[in-house]
Design a protein around this motif. Structure first.
Motif, mmCIF file in Angstrom:
data_model
loop_
_atom_site.group_PDB
_atom_site.id
_atom_site.type_symbol
_atom_site.label_atom_id
_atom_site.label_comp_id
_atom_site.label_asym_id
_atom_site.label_seq_id
_atom_site.Cartn_x
_atom_site.Cartn_y
_atom_site.Cartn_z
ATOM 1 N N THR A 6 0.882 -1.386 0.018
ATOM 2 C CA THR A 6 -0.043 -0.114 0.055
ATOM 3 C C THR A 6 0.651 1.191 -0.117
ATOM 4 N N ILE A 7 0.250 2.387 -0.586
ATOM 5 C CA ILE A 7 1.059 3.601 -0.648
ATOM 6 C C ILE A 7 0.141 4.750 -0.435
ATOM 7 N N ASP A 8 0.403 5.755 0.482
ATOM 8 C CA ASP A 8 -0.583 6.966 0.436
ATOM 9 C C ASP A 8 -0.546 8.013 -0.836
ATOM 10 N N THR A 9 -1.418 8.631 -0.771
ATOM 11 C CA THR A 9 -1.535 9.742 -1.889
ATOM 12 C C THR A 9 -0.596 10.777 -1.950
ATOM 13 N N LEU A 10 0.054 10.983 -0.803
ATOM 14 C CA LEU A 10 1.199 11.953 -0.742
ATOM 15 C C LEU A 10 2.472 11.362 -1.362
#
Length: 230
Positions: A6-10
């Motif tokens: 997973t990875i965040d939008t930032l």
């Protein structure tokens, strides 16, 4: 970002912006030299490869939770490396006397690799590669021009009035400059007021001889009406 899938939008935004910056820097250097693939092309290649790497690593996170599914983040990346060849081939031109565009094709391939590295979060390597690519494209180009400058091979076309010894005078003048005539062809063109000659020369210019200087000296010969250079 504890879960590796997973990875965040930032972080997505930062990686895409970094890809835009690094691809743009290399593309700007190519644009300054009027190459076939310039600023926008390099930016798009770098952005596209970054997005594909992000997709390959994080786009299938839901499937990673399944017991019978194994994800390979390198699969899409491998397709980018092999697929970028079609774009690089479009920048390579064979004009019959030389091949141009190889450096630009190589820079597109490097930009694609930089984009993949950025997408994978390999920041240090991507920034360092961008810096080294700029050194190769800009600084080494200056060194090459100064110390390894090769003779230019150009095509000259002369339109001239048919007169005795004209061809001999052309060859003598060019040879005195240290130029090397690699190919020579003469075509006679019938005209109402006398025959004209079209002389085509494939000429390797001496190191310190300028194209403008050669054209001027050819034009100064009696009987030569026009000179063009490709």
């Amino acid at each position: 970002m504890n879960d590796p899938w997973t990875i965040d939008t930032l972080h997505i935004t930062l990686r895409l912006l970094l890809a835009l910056l690094l691809g743009g820097v290399i593309g700007f250097e190519r644009e300054q030299n009027n190459r076939a693939a310039g600023l926008r092309t390099h930016i798009l290649v770098c952005l596209g490869s970054t997005l594909i790497m992000l997709l390959s690593m994080y786009g299938f996170a839901e499937f990673a939770k399944l017991d019978n599914v194994r994800l390979d983040p390198a699969r899409l990346a491998a397709q980018v490396i092999s697929g970028i060849g079609f774009l690089g081939a479009g920048t390579i031109l064979f004009t019959g006397k030389s091949i141009t565009g190889l450096t630009t094709a190589a820079s597109l391939w490097v930009v694609a690799a930089i984009g993949l590295a950025v997408g994978a979060g390999f920041y240090y390597a991507s920034v360092l590669t961008c810096a080294l690519a700029l050194v190769s494209l800009f600084l080494l180009n200056l060194v090459e021009q100064k110390y390894f400058h090769t003779k230019k091979t150009l095509f000259f076309k002369l339109e001239a009035t048919d007169s005795p010894s004209l061809l001999g005078r052309v060859v003598t003048m060019l040879s005195k400059q240290g130029n090397v005539i690699q190919k020579l062809s003469v075509e006679e063109i019938p005209m109402e007021n006398g025959n004209r000659l079209q002389i085509t020369l494939m000429l390797r210019l001496a190191k310190n001889v300028k194209v403008a200087q050669t054209v001027e000296e050819l034009m100064s010969l009696d009987g030569v009406n026009s000179v063009s250079c490709d």
